[in-house]
Design a protein around this motif. Structure first.
Motif, PDB file in Angstrom:
ATOM      1  N   THR B  43      32.656  -1.284  81.659  1.00 30.70           N
ATOM      2  CA  THR B  43      32.400   0.136  81.402  1.00 30.70           C
ATOM      3  C   THR B  43      32.141   0.881  82.704  1.00 30.70           C
ATOM      4  O   THR B  43      32.634   1.986  82.914  1.00 30.70           O
ATOM      5  CB  THR B  43      31.204   0.281  80.451  1.00 30.70           C
ATOM      6  OG1 THR B  43      31.504  -0.412  79.246  1.00 30.70           O
ATOM      7  CG2 THR B  43      30.917   1.726  80.143  1.00 30.70           C
ATOM      8  N   GLN B  82      32.769   3.590  74.448  1.00 29.08           N
ATOM      9  CA  GLN B  82      32.331   2.472  73.621  1.00 29.08           C
ATOM     10  C   GLN B  82      31.505   2.985  72.441  1.00 29.08           C
ATOM     11  O   GLN B  82      31.547   2.446  71.350  1.00 29.08           O
ATOM     12  CB  GLN B  82      31.471   1.551  74.481  1.00 29.08           C
ATOM     13  CG  GLN B  82      31.526   0.123  74.093  1.00 29.08           C
ATOM     14  CD  GLN B  82      30.931  -0.768  75.165  1.00 29.08           C
ATOM     15  OE1 GLN B  82      30.535  -0.322  76.239  1.00 29.08           O
ATOM     16  NE2 GLN B  82      30.876  -2.046  74.880  1.00 29.08           N
ATOM     17  N   ASP B 158      37.608   2.142  76.131  1.00 26.89           N
ATOM     18  CA  ASP B 158      36.518   1.174  76.210  1.00 26.89           C
ATOM     19  C   ASP B 158      36.326   0.541  74.829  1.00 26.89           C
ATOM     20  O   ASP B 158      35.668   1.120  73.971  1.00 26.89           O
ATOM     21  CB  ASP B 158      35.244   1.867  76.678  1.00 26.89           C
ATOM     22  CG  ASP B 158      34.238   0.868  77.233  1.00 26.89           C
ATOM     23  OD1 ASP B 158      34.434  -0.350  76.992  1.00 26.89           O
ATOM     24  OD2 ASP B 158      33.274   1.291  77.891  1.00 26.89           O
TER      25      ASP B 158
HETATM   26 MG   LIG Z   1      30.847  -1.730  78.126  1.00 27.45          MG
END
Ligand SMILES: [Mg+2]
Ligand SMILES: Nc1ncnc2c1ncn2[C@@H]1O[C@H](COP(=O)(O)OP(=O)(O)OP(=O)(O)O)[C@@H](O)[C@H]1O
Lengths: 299, 358, 295
Positions: B43, B82, B158
């Motif tokens: 990330t 995410q 993500d």
């Molecule tokens: Mg991550």
């Protein structure tokens, strides 16, 4: 060359610059209407300025004289004494009642929350100027509601506006002043995620444990802020004291809060500089206690 | 539409090192998968590329253009977070349309494109809802729609499919790939799921502890892992990694309970190393109830039938070996069987450095 | 077993709760009985009494600007005008405070710099000097700025007093809002400001409601500031208007002009605050306070 560099710097940091600029209007407002008059007041406190008469125009700088006078002034210390009692008891009561009201509006299982909220909001919804009249109808020794009630129970009537006047002041101040705590704390209680309580219940926590372990840590900060703001208001505001006093101090000094004393000095005895000095002392007390509380809150 | 170059990227969060001198080139129009365990810096890498995070040191280039000081909004990057980061106060339609509205597209065009993308993602019946009225998987597709609607230069995803069921995931995966191709976006796709990585990636970059382990096509990573980490991370079931020592005089690999003869062609590579790790995929081992050439006896520890094949775990003293067999092979726990190694398919790693020797 | 204990335990708690609640309500409501009674009594007195007859004349008197008779002096009465003035002051205060507290609260929440905690503390303490001690400087300052007899000026001064607390409250809301929302907005092409307006502010509705309500109260109840700054009676806010209807020095009850309409006005005065509170209740019920940041 230099200008180019500055331009490049502005371009690279534009976002942060914009972000910082957002705070400027608020700071400007606070600075202009809070700090400047405050600084001005502090400056007055070092002069022998008077409200009227020769000294109103021809005042002069006298250094710490006002403060020296103040330290040796017995009335100042009597006033300090009354103030400490008044503020301490008020703080406890305003906070406790505000807390209780907040609990009834949120976590408690009692019914009719909107009604409860509206009732608890009433004292601060009516005009502040009516508080004295409302309370005189309560406290007046001969026809007042309170003594009528006491009398009908066969209890001795009290001298609410004279002998027990400090108690009366606290009673009124509490009545009119728990709302802020109530609104703030009710919301703080309400914003605690329900899951926390459910988890606590799963682990068999008692009511007290739930309050101690779940609620308290989450509301500690608004709680401290409430205490700070209550204290600031109590030491600052003398409306109720004034209503039992008038334009000059009472002989028994039972209502002479520091702020009222400062007012009397400045506007009744026309010693403006001295009044400002008392005001500055109050400011310092607030300042120090607030810093202490913030320190404590971070523990 | 652009080649992305990450040059010596290092990122510290206070004292936590999230990225450690990362060098990576993502080719024009390529779909690069970032693969690695939780907390390895995937990330963080995406956020630095998007401009949301400043690298502690190092640079990001789009083509030849240094991006370090270009504001996020001017990068023409799309990103699926995410956490989805759907705007709670907007309906699904407005969420998806948001990038177009900001770019001041005409209303009709916005409507048309939202409808198209929503149909593609099977969320055209949800356009009037608010995000909190959607399931996790639906939210994820809305986030995907918002990222795809604008034909971005760079597409950062993500774990965009983590919350979908298996079937939908396979379908969406190919839709993403197709859209990315047609937009000619350069895409970076983060996932935990190796199968997904293998099936969608042009190339995969494996990260661990903020360090780049290996970059390559799925094939390269599978067949030629550069180090122990990649070897163990890629492939299901994961590769058997067995501690052993190399005895140069006897020319054998000593595993403790058993030994293997080292073929002549490998010997020179092993020269000088004594402690090594031998890796072999479970599919490259053969089990049999009879003794075979180059085989060793082991005891069956567990048996996991998986439908088309069965995974058997074998032990001998402290050595454990995973083997994949055909379903027809029936055996009971505690039984003794023979396992034969295909020596042409083993990997050998230096135990100290973890690097591949073979 | 434990559920039985719980059943035994709960009612007694509830009973206790009701006892406390009713005691508190008696404390809160008893003083107000007089206000209510007097506002409808045909023969108003300064003390609680059984009304001889019920009337709504006082309310009508207030709403038709009927001059208050008797007593010391017939004050000019501009009831409806006063209500308007109060609405102007509190409306402007709400606008100023919500806008400035939102912008600066957001800024304080997102900026990182040394001395931020110090600045936050200073903001909180900005009202540390007692109002009373600042009367003269404040008056001189406002006269220079042309804020005397100026409702907007009053609102600005009142705003400066309530801003600090409101900034703290809103900063708390911004702190709690997930960062990825605005990050996503930037990615979608928003700049800092448009992200604030399109994505951040719509998601701190409860915070804005709290701040709007509290600043409304401070504008609606403003007394000291208009007392210093307003000379013309038709520019009074209601609070001051009521004060002018009562002859000063409230300690001496006999001088009060006319209790009926005054109490009626006070009852009317309470309506907007209560209504606004009930209207905003659900949103108000979600407060987050800024805390100093420990790093
Ligand atoms: Mg991550
Ligand atoms: N804002 C932050 N502050 C401090 N540490 C952080 C921050 N963001 C990430 N980290 C740390 O940096 C490391 C890399 O985090 P990152 O989010 O990039 O991992 P990831 O590979 O995306 O993991 P996952 O697969 O679990 O999402 C982790 O150790 C994490 O704890």
């Amino acid at each position: 060359m230099k200008i180019l560099k500055i331009k490049a710097w502005i371009r690279d940091n534009l976002d942060q610059i914009v972000l910082s600029l957002l705070i400027v209007p608020a700071l400007a407002l606070i600075f202009t209407f809070q700090f400047i008059p405050a600084a001005w007041t502090i400056w007055f406190s070092f002069t022998d300025m008077a409200l009227i008469g020769k000294k109103a125009l021809n005042w002069s700088f006298i250094g710490f004289k006002n403060y020296l006078d103040l330290i040796t002034d017995v009335y100042f210390w009597r006033s300090m004494n009354v103030t400490i009692q008044y503020c301490a008891v008020s703080l406890v009561l305003r906070f406790t009642i505000g807390m209780l009201a907040a609990l009834f509006m949120t976590l408690s299982k009692v019914k009719g929350k909107i009604f409860i909220a509206a009732v608890f909001l009433l004292p601060s919804a009516i005009p502040g100027i009516m508080h004295p009249y409302v309370w005189i109808s309560m406290l007046e020794p001969n026809y007042g509601t309170l003594n009528t009630i006491l009398g009908s129970f066969g209890l001795p009537r009290q001298s609410w506006t004279y002998g027990a006047v400090t108690e009366s002041l606290i009673m009124i101040n509490t009545w009119a002043g728990y709302t802020f705590t109530m609104i703030l704390m009710a919301s703080a209680f309400k914003s605690i995620p329900r899951e926390y309580y459910e988890v606590a219940e799963v682990y068999g926590a008692s009511r007290w444990q739930k309050f101690r372990k779940v609620t308290f840590p989450l509301i500690k900060f608004p709680l401290i802020l409430c205490l700070i703001l209550i204290f600031k208001e109590d030491i600052d505001d003398f409306t109720y004291a004034y209503m039992f006093t008038g334009e000059s101090p009472r002989p028994d000094f039972k209502t002479e809060l520091l702020s009222l004393y400062a007012y009397h000095k400045a506007f009744h005895y026309y010693e403006l500089g001295f009044g400002c000095a008392v005001g500055f002392i109050i400011a310092i007390i607030v300042f120090v206690l607030t810093l202490l509380q913030l320190k404590f809150a971070r523990l | 539409m652009v080649e992305i170059t990450l040059e010596n990227l290092t990122k510290y969060f206070d004292s936590v090192k999230a990225l450690d001198n990362l060098n990576l080139k993502i080719r024009d129009k390529e779909l690069m998968v970032l693969l690695g365990p939780s907390g390895c810096g995937k990330t963080t890498t995406l956020r630095i590329i998007a401009g949301l995070e400043k690298a502690t040191s190092g640079h990001v280039y789009f083509g030849n253009k240094l991006m370090d000081r270009v504001p996020v909004r001017e990068r023409n990057v799309s990103m699926v977070f995410q956490s989805y980061a759907l705007f709670p106060h907007m309906k699904v339609f407005d969420n998806i349309a948001f990038p177009l509205i900001i770019a001041k597209y005409p209303k009709d065009e916005v409507k048309k494109r939202v409808k198209e993308i929503a149909e593609l993602l099977r969320i055209d019946n949800l356009l009037d809802r608010k995000p909190h009225q959607l399931s996790g998987g639906q939210q994820q597709r809305v986030a995907l729609g918002r990222a795809l609607i604008r034909k971005p230069t760079v597409l950062l995803l993500d774990e965009p499919l983590a919350n979908l069921d298996a079937k939908l995931r396979v379908e969406m995966r190919s839709e993403i790939k197709r859209l990315q191709r047609s937009f000619e976006s350069t895409a970076i796709y983060v996932t935990h799921d190796q199968v997904e990585a293998m099936s969608i990636a042009d190339r995969i970059a494996v990260l661990n502890n903020g360090q780049l382990q290996q970059v390559g096509t799925p094939d390269e990573l599978y067949h030629h892992p550069d180090n122990i980490f990649v070897a163990g991370f890629i492939g299901t079931p994961s590769m058997n990694l067995l501690d052993c020592s190399f005895d140069e005089e006897k020319s054998i690999l000593d595993f403790g309970p058993f030994t293997l003869d080292v073929p002549e062609n490998i010997k020179p590579l092993l020269k000088g190393s004594s402690e090594v790790i031998v890796g072999i995929r479970a599919r490259d081992l053969q089990v049999s109830k009879e003794k075979m050439q180059n085989s060793i006896p082991l005891e069956i520890y567990t048996v996991e039938p998986l439908g088309e094949e069965t995974i058997i775990i074998l032990i001998s003293e402290n050595v454990r070996i995973r083997v994949v067999t055909r379903l027809e092979f029936k055996a009971d726990i505690g039984e003794n069987v023979w396992v034969s190694f295909d020596l042409n398919r083993i990997h050998i790693f230096d135990k100290k450095t973890g690097r591949a020797i073979l | 077993m434990s559920s039985v204990l719980k059943k035994i335990g709960e009612p007694s708690y509830t009973l206790l709760e009701y006892v406390v609640l009713i005691t508190l309500m008696i404390y809160v409501l008893t003083p107000l009985l007089w206000l209510l009674e007097t506002s409808v009594n045909t023969d108003p007195t300064p003390y609680l009494s059984i009304p001889k007859g019920i009337t709504i004349d006082h309310f009508i008197a207030v709403l038709t600007n009927r001059p208050i008779t008797g007593g010391y002096a017939a004050h000019p009465v501009y009831m409806t005008r006063w209500i308007m003035n109060s609405l102007i002051i509190s409306g402007t205060t709400v606008i100023i405070v919500v806008m400035l507290a939102a912008l600066s609260g957001y800024s304080l929440s997102r900026l990182r710099f040394k001395g931020k905690n110090l600045l936050m503390t200073l903001i909180l303490l900005s009202g540390f000097m007692p109002r009373m001690a600042m009367i003269l400087p404040l008056f001189k300052l406002c006269r220079t700025l042309g804020f005397v007899d100026n409702l907007i000026g009053i609102a600005i001064v009142v705003s400066s007093g309530t801003l600090p607390t409101q900034i703290w409250i809103l900063k708390g809301f911004f702190d709690q809002l997930p960062r990825d929302l605005e990050e996503q907005a930037w990615i979608c092409g928003c700049d800092r400001i448009s992200a604030v307006f399109r994505v951040i502010l719509p998601n701190v509705g409860p915070g804005l409601a709290v701040v709007a309500f509290m600043s409304f109260l401070s504008g609606w109840g403003a007394f000291t500031v208009p007392l210093i700054l307003i000379r013309r009676e038709y520019l009074f806010p209601i609070s001051l208007g009521i004060a002018s209807v009562f002859i000063h020095n409230p300690g001496e009850i006999g001088l009060v002009v006319d209790y009926g309409p005054t109490c009626a006005l006070a009852v009317l005065y309470a309506v907007p605050s209560i209504a606004l509170y009930i209207l905003l209740r659900e949103r108000l019920m979600e407060i987050r306070l800024a805390r100093l940041e420990v790093r």
